[in-house]
Design a protein around this motif. Structure first.
Motif, short mmCIF file in Angstrom:
data_model
loop_
_atom_site.label_atom_id
_atom_site.label_comp_id
_atom_site.label_asym_id
_atom_site.label_seq_id
_atom_site.Cartn_x
_atom_site.Cartn_y
_atom_site.Cartn_z
N ILE A 21 -1.98 -6.33 16.28
CA ILE A 21 -1.63 -4.99 15.83
C ILE A 21 -2.42 -4.67 14.56
N ALA A 22 -2.78 -3.43 14.43
CA ALA A 22 -3.41 -2.94 13.21
C ALA A 22 -2.65 -1.69 12.80
N VAL A 23 -2.37 -1.58 11.52
CA VAL A 23 -1.76 -0.37 10.99
C VAL A 23 -2.64 0.14 9.87
N LEU A 24 -3.21 1.29 10.10
CA LEU A 24 -4.11 1.91 9.14
C LEU A 24 -3.40 3.15 8.62
N SER A 25 -2.79 3.03 7.46
CA SER A 25 -1.99 4.13 6.94
C SER A 25 -2.57 4.63 5.63
N GLU A 26 -2.35 5.90 5.38
CA GLU A 26 -2.79 6.54 4.15
C GLU A 26 -1.63 7.33 3.60
N GLY A 27 -1.55 7.40 2.29
CA GLY A 27 -0.52 8.21 1.67
C GLY A 27 0.28 7.43 0.66
N CYS A 28 1.56 7.68 0.64
CA CYS A 28 2.42 7.11 -0.39
C CYS A 28 2.72 5.63 -0.13
N ALA A 29 3.21 4.99 -1.18
CA ALA A 29 3.53 3.56 -1.11
C ALA A 29 4.59 3.27 -0.06
N VAL A 30 5.57 4.16 0.10
CA VAL A 30 6.63 3.93 1.08
C VAL A 30 6.05 3.90 2.48
N ASN A 31 5.18 4.83 2.82
CA ASN A 31 4.55 4.88 4.15
C ASN A 31 3.72 3.61 4.40
N ILE A 32 2.88 3.26 3.47
CA ILE A 32 2.00 2.10 3.65
C ILE A 32 2.82 0.82 3.76
N ALA A 33 3.80 0.66 2.91
CA ALA A 33 4.65 -0.55 2.94
C ALA A 33 5.45 -0.61 4.24
N ALA A 34 6.00 0.51 4.67
CA ALA A 34 6.79 0.52 5.91
C ALA A 34 5.93 0.17 7.12
#
Length: 123
Positions: free
Chosen positions: A53-66
């Motif tokens: 799995i890969a999770v490539l997230s951008e934005g706030c710390a809550v989004n990236i951490a989740a």
């Protein structure tokens, strides 16, 4: 609380599975229109299990951490078991109860994963 900062900031600073997958993979991206956060989930499924799995997230710390915590919850699981991951389970793993304005940030990766696993013809 200290636990909130530790979990969120540890995963924000060094998110797990924050990489692009080589072919073959399925991918889905979701944007939180309210704040601009983005979550992209890529999976490699072999024998009905999430092999990678890969999770490539951008934005706030809550989004990236989740997204990072979510990747740890579902890697190696069957598609059905990963699909049955609930918001309550993710929030418990994060150790937070976000206020209503941050709830979508915390659940964006989960929403993206569910949409990916529900697709009839994944990309």
């Amino acid at each position: 609380t200290d636990l909130y900062r530790e979990i969120i900031f540890d995963h924000f600073r060094l998110p797990h599975h924050a990489k692009a997958l080589a072919e073959p993979y399925q991918t889905h991206t979701t944007t939180n229109e309210a704040c601009g956060d983005v979550a992209q989930v890529q999976v490699r499924i072999v024998n009905n299990r999430i092999e990678d799995i890969a999770v490539l997230s951008e934005g706030c710390a809550v989004n990236i951490a989740a997204c990072s915590v979510l990747s740890e919850l579902v890697i190696g699981k069957s598609k059905a078991r990963a699909r049955s991951t609930t918001k309550e389970k993710l929030l418990a793993a994060l150790g937070i109860t976000p206020n209503p304005s941050r709830l979508r940030c915390a659940l964006l990766g989960l929403e993206t994963l569910h949409e990916l696993l529900d697709e009839k013809n994944p990309r």
